[in-house]
Write a protein that holds these residues in place. Structure first.
Motif, PDB file in Angstrom:
ATOM      1  N   SER A 278      10.882 -12.487 -12.364  1.00 18.51           N
ATOM      2  CA  SER A 278      11.886 -12.035 -11.293  1.00 18.51           C
ATOM      3  C   SER A 278      11.938 -10.529 -11.046  1.00 18.51           C
ATOM      4  O   SER A 278      12.653  -9.902 -10.040  1.00 18.51           O
ATOM      5  N   GLU A 279      11.270  -9.896 -11.969  1.00 16.60           N
ATOM      6  CA  GLU A 279      11.136  -8.373 -11.855  1.00 16.60           C
ATOM      7  C   GLU A 279      10.296  -8.124 -10.870  1.00 16.60           C
ATOM      8  O   GLU A 279      10.189  -6.727 -10.241  1.00 16.60           O
TER       9      GLU A 279
ATOM     10  N   GLN B 157       5.228  -8.593  -3.474  1.00 14.06           N
ATOM     11  CA  GLN B 157       4.377  -8.552  -4.566  1.00 14.06           C
ATOM     12  C   GLN B 157       3.469  -9.743  -5.159  1.00 14.06           C
ATOM     13  O   GLN B 157       2.483  -9.811  -5.404  1.00 14.06           O
ATOM     14  N   ILE B 158       4.374 -10.914  -5.399  1.00 17.00           N
ATOM     15  CA  ILE B 158       3.894 -12.082  -5.841  1.00 17.00           C
ATOM     16  C   ILE B 158       2.900 -12.658  -4.800  1.00 17.00           C
ATOM     17  O   ILE B 158       1.528 -12.778  -5.130  1.00 17.00           O
TER      18      ILE B 158
ATOM     19  N   ASN C 237       5.877 -19.564  -5.308  1.00 19.00           N
ATOM     20  CA  ASN C 237       7.384 -20.244  -5.697  1.00 19.00           C
ATOM     21  C   ASN C 237       7.656 -20.086  -7.287  1.00 19.00           C
ATOM     22  O   ASN C 237       8.842 -19.405  -7.729  1.00 19.00           O
ATOM     23  N   VAL C 238       6.960 -20.595  -8.076  1.00 20.98           N
ATOM     24  CA  VAL C 238       6.984 -20.552  -9.403  1.00 20.98           C
ATOM     25  C   VAL C 238       6.926 -19.233 -10.290  1.00 20.98           C
ATOM     26  O   VAL C 238       7.584 -18.775 -11.069  1.00 20.98           O
TER      27      VAL C 238
ATOM     28  N   TYR D   1      -0.215  -7.760 -14.371  1.00 14.81           N
ATOM     29  CA  TYR D   1      -0.121  -6.526 -15.355  1.00 14.81           C
ATOM     30  C   TYR D   1      -0.128  -5.221 -14.694  1.00 14.81           C
ATOM     31  O   TYR D   1       0.597  -4.333 -14.889  1.00 14.81           O
ATOM     32  N   GLY D   2      -1.064  -4.937 -13.712  1.00 10.39           N
ATOM     33  CA  GLY D   2      -1.154  -3.862 -12.859  1.00 10.39           C
ATOM     34  C   GLY D   2       0.003  -3.446 -12.031  1.00 10.39           C
ATOM     35  O   GLY D   2       0.674  -2.315 -12.168  1.00 10.39           O
ATOM     36  N   MET D   3       0.848  -4.623 -11.294  1.00 16.74           N
ATOM     37  CA  MET D   3       1.816  -4.445 -10.800  1.00 16.74           C
ATOM     38  C   MET D   3       3.016  -3.940 -11.704  1.00 16.74           C
ATOM     39  O   MET D   3       4.029  -3.203 -11.299  1.00 16.74           O
ATOM     40  N   LEU D   4       3.309  -4.875 -12.658  1.00 13.14           N
ATOM     41  CA  LEU D   4       4.390  -4.708 -13.813  1.00 13.14           C
ATOM     42  C   LEU D   4       4.123  -3.210 -14.410  1.00 13.14           C
ATOM     43  O   LEU D   4       5.137  -2.667 -14.874  1.00 13.14           O
ATOM     44  N   ASN D   5       3.123  -2.545 -14.624  1.00 16.85           N
ATOM     45  CA  ASN D   5       2.770  -1.321 -15.366  1.00 16.85           C
ATOM     46  C   ASN D   5       2.785  -0.237 -14.171  1.00 16.85           C
ATOM     47  O   ASN D   5       2.352   0.981 -14.683  1.00 16.85           O
TER      48      ASN D   5
END
Ligand code: SAM
Length: 298
Positions: A255-256, A261-262, A248-249, A293-297
């Motif tokens: 939020s991206e 994914q979370i 949740n947190v 990091y892997g997911m965001l990049n």
């Protein structure tokens, strides 16, 4: 300067009467806004000066010398002492109480404004540097964060702080006192409690007890995240709302990323879907931030 009947040679800076006499002699009052609670227990002062680092050849950065009580004991035991004091009124007092030492340098400065790198570079070139202080309580965390974020390779940081804050800084993951600041500290070093000091050992007495903690800074950090900023963002998000699940947190803090994914990141790190952020230690936060990091990049 009228010295009254106070003679420096017979001065006991741990004696409450002497402290008050010195303050009166220099026409000073205790500044609450600067967190001025001066130590008056000789054993405690000596123990801090003894325990703050192992090497007598080291330089000590002291923050807030007050009237010089701890500074005096440090000067007897360490090669050099650099003391930063924000209160201009205390500078003549320190010249008086520490006048016999040629290894003490007192600087009238706010530690939060000081360029520590520039100030301490010559001392690091000579040997090890540690920090030792009875910290002003109103600004404990910002001072510690400044010391950590300076990246300077201090050997130890030994500080007297509010007992409650010490409990938080030294807490283990999952315990009630564990918080974002505990995890952040664990990234930079290892903290241990040395001893607790009752409020009546200070003048004026604060409302709370104090604890001396010693932090051994890592020169080789055991946790090496792919992105340090992202590690801190992950920790901050995880402690954003206590009692909520990590999923949740993180959903709020990142939020991206999608909820799927979370959930996937949490599962990839081997955690249960309903785990709470306060259960994770610094190594687990590092692993989680690397997955994020892997997911965001990608
Ligand atoms: N070391 C002394 C002792 O143990 O008795 C005094 C400790 S007293 C808790 C904190 C000291 O920090 C005071 O002398 C206060 O004026 C000083 N101080 C407060 N804020 C400061 C700052 N931002 N930078 C440097 N000194 C500060």
């Amino acid at each position: 300067m009228p010295l009254g009947d106070l003679e420096r040679d017979r001065m006991n800076l741990c004696d409450i009467k002497t402290v008050k006499q010195i303050m009166a002699m220099f026409h000073l009052t205790f500044h609450k806004e600067f967190g001025q609670n001066f130590l008056t227990d000789r054993m405690v002062v000596e123990d801090i000066a003894e325990e703050c680092c192992a090497d007598p050849d080291s330089t000590i950065l002291e923050i807030g010398p007050g009237i010089g009580t701890l500074t005096y004991e440090l000067a007897l035991r360490r090669r050099e002492v650099i003391s930063l004091e924000i209160d201009r009124g205390l500078i003549p007092v320190l010249q008086y109480t520490l006048g016999e030492f040629d290894n003490v340098r007192v600087i009238n400065e706010d530690v939060m404004q000081t360029d520590l790198e520039a100030l301490l570079r010559p001392y690091f070139e000579k040997g090890s540097v540690s920090v030792c202080a009875n910290l002003p309580y109103y600004i404990t965390t910002p001072i510690l964060m400044k010391l950590f974020e300076s990246g300077l390779p201090f050997e130890y940081i030994t500080v007297m702080i509010q007992a409650e804050v010490a409990d938080r800084l030294c807490a283990v993951a999952g315990s009630k006192d564990y918080g974002a600041i505990t995890a952040v500290l664990a990234y930079y070093g290892e903290a241990e409690k040395l001893f607790t000091v009752p409020a009546d050992r200070f003048v004026p007495a604060p409302k709370v007890n104090s604890t001396v903690i010693r932090i051994r800074l890592y020169h080789e950090k055991p946790c090496r995240p792919k992105d340090e900023k992202l590690l801190f963002r992950t920790i901050k998000a995880a402690f954003g709302q206590r009692r909520k699940t990590l999923a949740n947190v993180l959903g709020t803090g990142f939020s991206e990323l999608s909820r799927e994914q979370i959930n996937e990141a949490i599962a990839l790190c081997g955690h249960r879907a309903d785990i709470r952020g306060e259960k994770l230690d610094i190594a687990q936060f590092t692993a989680l931030s690397d997955v994020l990091y892997g997911m965001l990049n990608s």
